[in-house]
Motif scaffolding. Structure first.
Motif, PDB file in Angstrom:
ATOM      1  N   TRP A   1       0.846  -1.211   0.000  1.00 35.50           N
ATOM      2  CA  TRP A   1       0.000   0.000   0.000  1.00 35.50           C
ATOM      3  C   TRP A   1       0.874   1.251   0.000  1.00 35.50           C
ATOM      4  CZ3 TRP A   1      -4.922   0.467  -1.213  1.00 35.50           C
ATOM      5  CH2 TRP A   1      -5.589   1.650  -0.912  1.00 35.50           C
ATOM      6  N   ALA A   2       1.990   1.168   0.737  1.00 38.76           N
ATOM      7  CA  ALA A   2       2.898   2.323   0.829  1.00 38.76           C
ATOM      8  C   ALA A   2       3.440   2.729  -0.538  1.00 38.76           C
ATOM      9  CB  ALA A   2       4.047   1.999   1.789  1.00 38.76           C
ATOM     10  N   THR A   3       3.535   1.755  -1.459  1.00 30.77           N
ATOM     11  CA  THR A   3       4.090   2.083  -2.785  1.00 30.77           C
ATOM     12  C   THR A   3       3.162   3.001  -3.575  1.00 30.77           C
ATOM     13  OG1 THR A   3       3.101   0.154  -3.917  1.00 30.77           O
ATOM     14  CG2 THR A   3       5.283  -0.157  -2.922  1.00 30.77           C
ATOM     15  N   LEU A   4       1.888   3.037  -3.210  1.00 33.35           N
ATOM     16  CA  LEU A   4       0.961   3.938  -3.916  1.00 33.35           C
ATOM     17  C   LEU A   4       1.365   5.399  -3.717  1.00 33.35           C
ATOM     18  CD1 LEU A   4      -2.501   2.246  -3.159  1.00 33.35           C
ATOM     19  CD2 LEU A   4      -1.150   2.085  -5.264  1.00 33.35           C
ATOM     20  N   ALA A   5       2.049   5.662  -2.591  1.00 31.62           N
ATOM     21  CA  ALA A   5       2.482   7.045  -2.315  1.00 31.62           C
ATOM     22  C   ALA A   5       3.516   7.529  -3.332  1.00 31.62           C
ATOM     23  CB  ALA A   5       3.026   7.164  -0.891  1.00 31.62           C
ATOM     24  N   ASP A   6       4.070   6.599  -4.133  1.00 35.50           N
ATOM     25  CA  ASP A   6       5.010   7.021  -5.187  1.00 35.50           C
ATOM     26  C   ASP A   6       4.284   7.663  -6.366  1.00 35.50           C
ATOM     27  OD1 ASP A   6       6.990   5.891  -3.670  1.00 35.50           O
ATOM     28  OD2 ASP A   6       7.005   3.981  -4.780  1.00 35.50           O
ATOM     29  N   HIS A   7       2.983   7.462  -6.435  1.00 33.11           N
ATOM     30  CA  HIS A   7       2.253   8.047  -7.568  1.00 33.11           C
ATOM     31  C   HIS A   7       2.191   9.571  -7.415  1.00 33.11           C
ATOM     32  CE1 HIS A   7      -0.892   9.026 -10.424  1.00 33.11           C
ATOM     33  NE2 HIS A   7      -0.582   7.880 -11.007  1.00 33.11           N
ATOM     34  N   PRO A   8       2.367  10.316  -8.525  1.00 31.89           N
ATOM     35  CA  PRO A   8       2.382  11.784  -8.412  1.00 31.89           C
ATOM     36  C   PRO A   8       1.084  12.391  -7.873  1.00 31.89           C
ATOM     37  CG  PRO A   8       2.504  11.047 -10.726  1.00 31.89           C
ATOM     38  CD  PRO A   8       2.704   9.842  -9.868  1.00 31.89           C
ATOM     39  N   MET A   9      -0.013  11.646  -7.883  1.00 34.36           N
ATOM     40  CA  MET A   9      -1.282  12.215  -7.408  1.00 34.36           C
ATOM     41  C   MET A   9      -1.641  11.762  -5.988  1.00 34.36           C
ATOM     42  SD  MET A   9      -4.873  12.387  -9.513  1.00 34.36           S
ATOM     43  CE  MET A   9      -5.317  10.673  -9.350  1.00 34.36           C
TER      44      MET A   9
END
Ligand code: PXG
Length: 466
Positions: A363-371
């Motif tokens: 789930w933490a990897t979603l924070a890499d998305h620019p939005m």
């Protein structure tokens, strides 16, 4: 067996649905124009719609199907109980084995002195019970003026008049003249949206201390109770800063008020322990339960009272309150079978030690998305905040929820059920999710967020509010 209407074409089901069915929390005209997505079956973590398409149920129904869909043992328990005793009430000095067994089981499972359950058909009714209970409790102790309940803005406690008043949802209060008297609200611990320049720890303390300030302002002799969800669910999976709950608990300890933990969502494994109160070391006097109590297989909720609260209520004569279906035999049998599966198959431990940490890492990897501004998770409940400007933690220029809805639509199109609350995307999947299903969830969530992002840029909507 005849599975009703499953044979009809989707368009016909949608037409009948729009013609005759009033949906909760729904714009009826908008739904009629679009047509509902018709869910015809479910197994494990997968839903099937009327077109035969399979979707990953990232919301466990509506935060409830903790053990997963389609367990035969639960259906068998309901069947057997209906044949043995389909209904009898618990009002007039009568009882029955399933309600007795479930109450004993809940006393075993619930932490500390929470040993006595009053039943309802869901979380809203249970919270209405709590309003009656805490006021009756103080009146029985000779303090009838202690009747104000402090709750939180953007908290959710249900949709009956009492429960919606406890909740802090403005859109609900706006319809029907809520809240009812003697319910007041303090601010929520949503650091990402409201934390300003404070760091999360400082902000958590500041938000908790509002409880002490509110008690001082109203007078301790007027306040009956404080109610809160360990983690706000419907408010957008707002995981509080670590400083928040210890401070709230200390404030409740220092004042003569009751603490109600609304565990309708956080109960029965959702946060990686049996109850959110264990995750946050909360010692409630009353706990609201529903949803995961039966994993949604049957409608049941309740209030678990501490020894102290139960003793006061029991020794104060009749408590003039109850529902026809308080302690319904079939729903109690279903809850018991659900709890047997949940505990024997070690689902809570698995979330705590295995799949929860795995989901957290992914789930933490979603924070890499620019939005994506923040990605928060506790056990098997998680959220991401969508933003056009991560550094500024800025909201979108479009009306709140516009982007969230677009993202929700992309999720549906990609066969993932993820809900939006404003412009936050949230999940609360069944506790049985495998690593492979977690990978599928993350992949589909990323794709939906990315498609939303591309769409916003294309439509000139990737802009921050002024
Ligand atoms: N308390 C909490 C913390 C809840 O989440 C209720 C009480 C009310 O339970 P019943 O069983 O009466 O619905 C809830 C329910 C959403 C959503 O949109 C959340 C709930 C219900 C409906 C929609 O996230 N939570």
């Amino acid at each position: 067996m005849n599975i009703r209407l499953n044979h009809l074409p989707t368009a016909e089901l949608q037409r009948l649905d729009a013609a005759y069915h009033m949906h909760p929390f729904t714009d009826g005209d908008a739904l009629a124009e679009r047509g509902a997505r018709i869910i015809t079956g479910a197994q494990g973590a997968m839903l099937t719609d009327s077109e035969g398409v399979q979707m990953l149920d990232g919301m466990a129904g509506l935060w409830c199907c903790n053990i997963g869909h389609g367990r035969h043992e639960v259906a068998d328990a309901a069947h057997a109980q209906m044949l043995q005793l389909s209904y009898y009430n618990t009002f007039f000095m009568t009882s029955h084995p399933p309600v007795i067994e479930l109450s004993e089981r809940l006393a075993e499972l619930a932490p500390g002195p929470l040993n006595h359950t009053f039943y309802a058909s869901g979380g809203s009714e249970a919270n209405d019970t709590n309003i009656r209970l805490v006021r009756h409790y103080w009146a029985a102790k000779g303090k009838p003026e202690k009747k104000i309940i402090i709750a939180r803005k953007n908290g959710y406690h249900g949709s009956t008049i009492g429960a919606a008043s406890l909740g802090g949802m403005q859109a609900m209060h706006a319809q029907g003249g809520l809240p009812i008297p003697d319910i007041v609200h303090i601010d929520q611990p949503d650091w990402w949206s409201e934390g300003g320049d404070m760091d999360p720890a400082e902000f958590g303390l500041a938000r908790a201390r509002q409880l002490a300030e509110k008690i001082a302002e109203l007078g301790e002799d007027k306040v009956a109770a404080f109610i809160a969800e360990p983690v706000q669910g419907a408010g957008g999976v707002i995981v509080p800063p670590d400083t928040y709950w210890p401070e709230l608990q200390a404030i409740c300890d220092a004042h003569d008020i009751l603490l109600i933990a609304d565990e309708v969502i956080t109960g029965f494994g959702r946060t990686g322990n049996m109850f959110g109160s264990e995750t946050y070391d909360i010692r409630p006097d009353i706990m609201t339960i529903a949803k995961g109590l039966s994993s949604g297989y049957a409608p049941i909720g309740g209030s678990i009272l501490s020894d102290d609260v139960a003793e006061v209520i029991n020794s104060a004569g009749d408590f003039n309150h109850g529902y026809t279906y308080s302690g319904h035999p079939m729903t109690c049998a279903v809850a018991l079978e659900n709890l047997r599966i949940l505990t024997e198959e070690k689902m809570v431990e698995n979330v705590r030690d295995n799949t929860g940490p795995y989901l957290a890492e992914k789930w933490a990897t979603l924070a890499d998305h620019p939005m994506v501004g923040e990605a928060k998770i506790k056990g098997f409940m998680a959220s991401v905040a969508l933003t056009p400007d991560k550094a500024a933690r800025a909201p979108f220029a479009s009306p709140k929820g516009t982007v969230g809805l677009r993202c929700r639509d992309r999720c549906f199109a990609g066969n993932l059920v993820m809900r939006h609350v404003g412009d936050r995307m949230i999940i609360s999947p069944p506790l049985i999710l495998t690593h492979a299903e977690i990978d599928m969830l993350i992949e589909r969530a990323w794709r939906a967020i990315d498609e939303t992002y591309e769409g916003l840029k294309r439509d000139g909507m990737f802009t921050a509010a002024a």
